[in-house]
Design an enzyme around this catalytic site. Structure first.
Site, PDB file in Angstrom:
ATOM      1  N   GLU A  87       0.813  -1.193   0.000  1.00  0.00           N
ATOM      2  CA  GLU A  87       0.000   0.000   0.000  1.00  0.00           C
ATOM      3  C   GLU A  87       0.854   1.252   0.000  1.00  0.00           C
ATOM      4  O   GLU A  87       0.551   2.225  -0.672  1.00  0.00           O
ATOM      5  CB  GLU A  87      -0.902  -0.016   1.228  1.00  0.00           C
ATOM      6  CG  GLU A  87      -2.195   0.714   0.993  1.00  0.00           C
ATOM      7  CD  GLU A  87      -3.125   0.500   2.166  1.00  0.00           C
ATOM      8  OE1 GLU A  87      -4.053   1.283   2.303  1.00  0.00           O
ATOM      9  OE2 GLU A  87      -2.897  -0.439   2.951  1.00  0.00           O
ATOM     10  N   ASP A  88       1.916   1.244   0.789  1.00  0.00           N
ATOM     11  CA  ASP A  88       2.643   2.480   1.046  1.00  0.00           C
ATOM     12  C   ASP A  88       3.937   2.625   0.248  1.00  0.00           C
ATOM     13  O   ASP A  88       4.511   3.693   0.179  1.00  0.00           O
ATOM     14  CB  ASP A  88       2.987   2.586   2.538  1.00  0.00           C
ATOM     15  CG  ASP A  88       1.734   2.560   3.399  1.00  0.00           C
ATOM     16  OD1 ASP A  88       0.669   2.876   2.859  1.00  0.00           O
ATOM     17  OD2 ASP A  88       1.840   2.209   4.578  1.00  0.00           O
TER      18      ASP A  88
END
Ligand code: MN
Length: 735
Positions: A87-88
């Site tokens: 996600e990051d």
């Protein structure tokens, strides 16, 4: 320092610290996987910071650290370290698959999917969200373990978010994650999440309870020490190895217990528990013998969850004794393995699996435990009304449903507390009518047996079996009770008719007294049949006889018409009529019977007005009472019945008294209680009640205006006779 905000939640654990928590230490291959994941995640997050300003890597490393204390599975720990990289960061899922293999990649993907679910959004989305989450979990429960550790660390570092966001996150933790942890038997995780959530949702109460616990901490410590000393002495003499720990209930569960049972903190009994952990089951029972020889057990509190585990897998012996310093003390006895499972739930099963076996998809032994998940998934397909579903889910699925199997393997969902008899009626009415017993998990059982999730239940029928009135107590579901009532009415019509008529007559005589004209019953009740939803008087008596219509409500109708205008025994009639002693002075009538109107509950000093009722004395309303205006208007002014009244001297002596009642809840309970009080010419100026659906208890608090202690005693004596009232007491300090 707040115990829940462990200082380590703000530092980065080294990979060695993580590995050290795994017991036994994983194979070299496992260690290698974890080291690689640690380095990869550290590198991936190196430029990121948390809201608190600390390096972001604290978070995944701490999640892995929590996991390592729970589960002995390298793939899960690696996925925990990598759970936020997709996600990051720049890492893609295929890249993870290439570097760490399919198992880790799938776990990370599962967590990423769940993380995208926002449980704090609209209800509409909640259902879809929950569906996604449950589907991901049903495929691999390890996903949920990672998600729970992720949530735990986020809760431990929640103070860096703005307050509205804190509350939203805490609420979803309490609504979704804590019940899930509970379902999977993860007690330690659940209690941590609950206390952390309460800290943000209800901080005042949390800190109040924390202070209360601090006050008694010293005594608790002393009791634990003494208990431990006595037990160790006896254990040593018998040569039984066991560890003895003292433990206190977590704050949220104390809070809930107080709320559900209407208790004050001082009234919560089992805050302290002593836990004995030993090696074998045989030793557990030997220890139980020692405990019972040292202290007197309280009957009704002994529970053997070793012989009959709880549905979430919990096993332990519980007994409650009058212990050291006469403290009511719960004692729990279990083996190390049971303890591990009780604390860590499903995660602990990894510890007791064969070492070196493949972990991928090997939840075979967990089949039964996870059957409810699959059932839930099926059930989710039919959801139409999202808000109703959410309500049901929180209350019924997470807390109040059991899932049973028929011998053929069909799953049947029943409300918690259902008996074998309920199940019989659920399957088919005819099965219910002829039910004589059940075979539960291949053992003969009575129709009263309460069902547990996972039970395989076969209903046994007999030609001679048929419903009897006590079945109404045995059945807990509305459906079964309706069927039973229906059958009883059909087959035992005359019996109920007779019983119903007798009940009405008896109560009427008791309430209305000598002047009661039995012959007029029919005539008086005739116009009211419609409101009772019956067609004839006979039907009315039958319904009363079998308990569908309350005898009280029938007699109340009679009372309105039949009660003589002069009260039978005017309270304190022997008293000399004199202004000094009257609570309310009625113009032209010394010593008149007055009662405070329930609608406006006038208090001494307020402007009042009197109204002459038919047969119930003079009711006193506040001058500005809207309900009274209504009555006047309806009666076309009725000015001749309105009388001038004012407060008498005795009113100054009136004082408020609060009474607390613990009752077996039932229909009409509150109205019976208030009738009992108003019959004594006492006015109720406040009441509140709370009920606990689970054990059907109601706590009712009444605030009444009394003249003296003698009157209060009369009230208490009268209340004690109301059916369903279990205990009552005067509340001295009314908060
Ligand atoms: Mn995370």
């Amino acid at each position: 320092m707040d115990k829940l905000l462990l200082p380590e939640s703000l530092t980065i654990p080294s990979v060695e610290e993580i590995l050290a928590r795994m017991d036994p230490r994983p194979s070299d291959k496992g260690v290698l996987l974890i080291r690689k994941a640690y380095e990869t995640a550290k590198e991936a997050h190196k430029d990121q910071r948390r809201k608190s300003g600390e390096p972001y890597f604290i978070h995944p490393a701490r999640v892995a650290w929590h996991l390592a204390g729970m589960i002995n599975d390298p793939a899960t720990i690696a996925a925990g370290l990598l759970h936020d990289v997709v996600e990051d960061c720049f890492l893609t899922n295929p890249a993870i698959k290439a570097q760490f293999g399919e198992e880790v990649a799938e776990l990370v993907e599962g967590v990423t999917k769940i993380s995208a679910i926002n449980f704090t959004s609209e209800t509409e989305n909640q259902v879809g969200n929950l569906r996604k989450m449950i589907l991901a979990m049903a495929r691999d429960v390890r996903v949920l373990l990672i998600k729970l550790c992720d949530r735990l660390h986020n809760m431990q570092t929640l103070e860096h978010l703005p307050p509205p966001r804190q509350r939203a996150v805490a609420q979803s933790t309490l609504d979704i994650y804590a019940p899930l942890a509970n379902r999977l038997g993860m007690t330690r995780m659940r209690t941590l999440l609950e206390d952390l959530s309460m800290r943000y949702i209800n901080p005042a109460e949390f800190h109040r309870l924390e202070r209360k616990l601090a006050v008694r901490a010293e005594r608790d410590q002393r009791i634990v020490e003494e208990t431990r000393r006595l037990l160790s002495e006896h254990l040593e003499r018998m040569g039984i190895p066991a560890a003895v720990h003292g433990r206190r209930k977590h704050i949220y569960s104390i809070h809930m217990k107080m709320k559900r049972q209407g208790l004050r903190f001082e009234e919560v009994r089992d805050i302290l528990a002593i836990r004995l952990i030993t090696d074998t089951i045989a030793e557990c029972y030997e220890i139980l013998g020692i405990v019972h020889s040292l202290w007197k057990p309280i009957t009704g509190f002994f529970k053997d969850y070793i012989a009959t585990p709880k549905e979430n897998g919990y096993r332990s012996i519980h007994t409650t004794v009058i212990g050291v310093e006469n403290e009511v003390t719960e004692i729990q006895i279990r083996t190390h393995e049971m303890h591990q499972i009780a604390e860590e739930g499903i995660a602990a099963h990894w510890k007791y699996k064969e070492v070196g076996g493949s972990t991928n998809g090997s939840w075979g032994s967990e089949e039964k435990r996870l059957a409810w998940l699959r059932q839930l998934v099926e059930w989710l397909q039919d959801v139409h009304d999202p808000s109703e579903f959410m309500r049901d889910l929180k209350r019924d699925v997470f807390e109040a449903s059991v899932f049973c199997y028929t011998p053929k393997g069909d799953i049947i969902e029943m409300p918690r507390g259902s008996t074998a008899l309920d199940l019989a009626f659920r399957i088919h009415s005819q099965l219910g009518y002829t039910c004589s017993g059940a075979r539960i998990n291949n053992r003969m059982a009575s129709i009263r047996s309460e069902l547990q999730t996972g039970d395989v239940v076969e209903i046994i029928t007999s030609k001679n079996a048929h419903p009897t009135p006590d079945w109404l107590q045995i059945a807990r579901t509305g459906r079964a009770r309706n069927k039973i009532r229906h059958w009883l009415k059909e087959s035992q019509h005359d019996l109920f008719l007779d019983r119903g008529r007798r009940m009405v007559l008896e109560l009427a005589r008791q309430r209305i007294g000598g002047a009661f004209e039995e012959a007029r019953i029919d005539e008086i009740l005739q116009p009211h049949l419609g409101s009772f939803n019956v067609v004839g008087l006979e039907d009315l008596f039958v319904e009363v006889g079998c308990g569908t219509i309350k005898v009280n409500s029938v007699v109340a109708r009679l009372e309105q018409v039949l009660r003589p205008v002069e009260p039978r025994r005017p309270p304190k009639a022997q008293r000399r009529p004199g202004k000094k002693k009257d609570v309310v002075l009625v113009e032209g009538m010394a010593g008149a019977v007055v009662r405070m109107a329930r609608c406006c509950q006038p208090l001494p000093g307020e402007p009042i007005v009197g109204f002459v009722t038919q047969g119930r004395g003079i009711s006193i309303h506040r001058e500005d009472c809207a309900a009274f205006e209504h009555i006047r208007a309806r009666l076309g002014g009725a000015e001749h019945r309105v009388v001038h009244v004012e407060w008498g001297d005795a009113s100054r002596a009136l004082q408020k008294a609060a009474i607390r009642l613990v009752c077996q809840d039932r229909k009409g309970l509150l109205s019976d209680i208030s009738t009992a009080v108003t019959q004594l010419n006492v006015s109720i100026v406040g009441s509140n009640s709370s009920s606990n659906i689970r054990d059907n208890r109601a706590i009712i608090k009444l605030v009444v205006m009394i003249e003296d202690a003698e009157q209060l005693n009369r009230i208490l004596t009268r209340l004690a006779t109301v059916p369903g009232v279990l205990s009552l007491s005067r509340v001295v300090h009314d908060r």
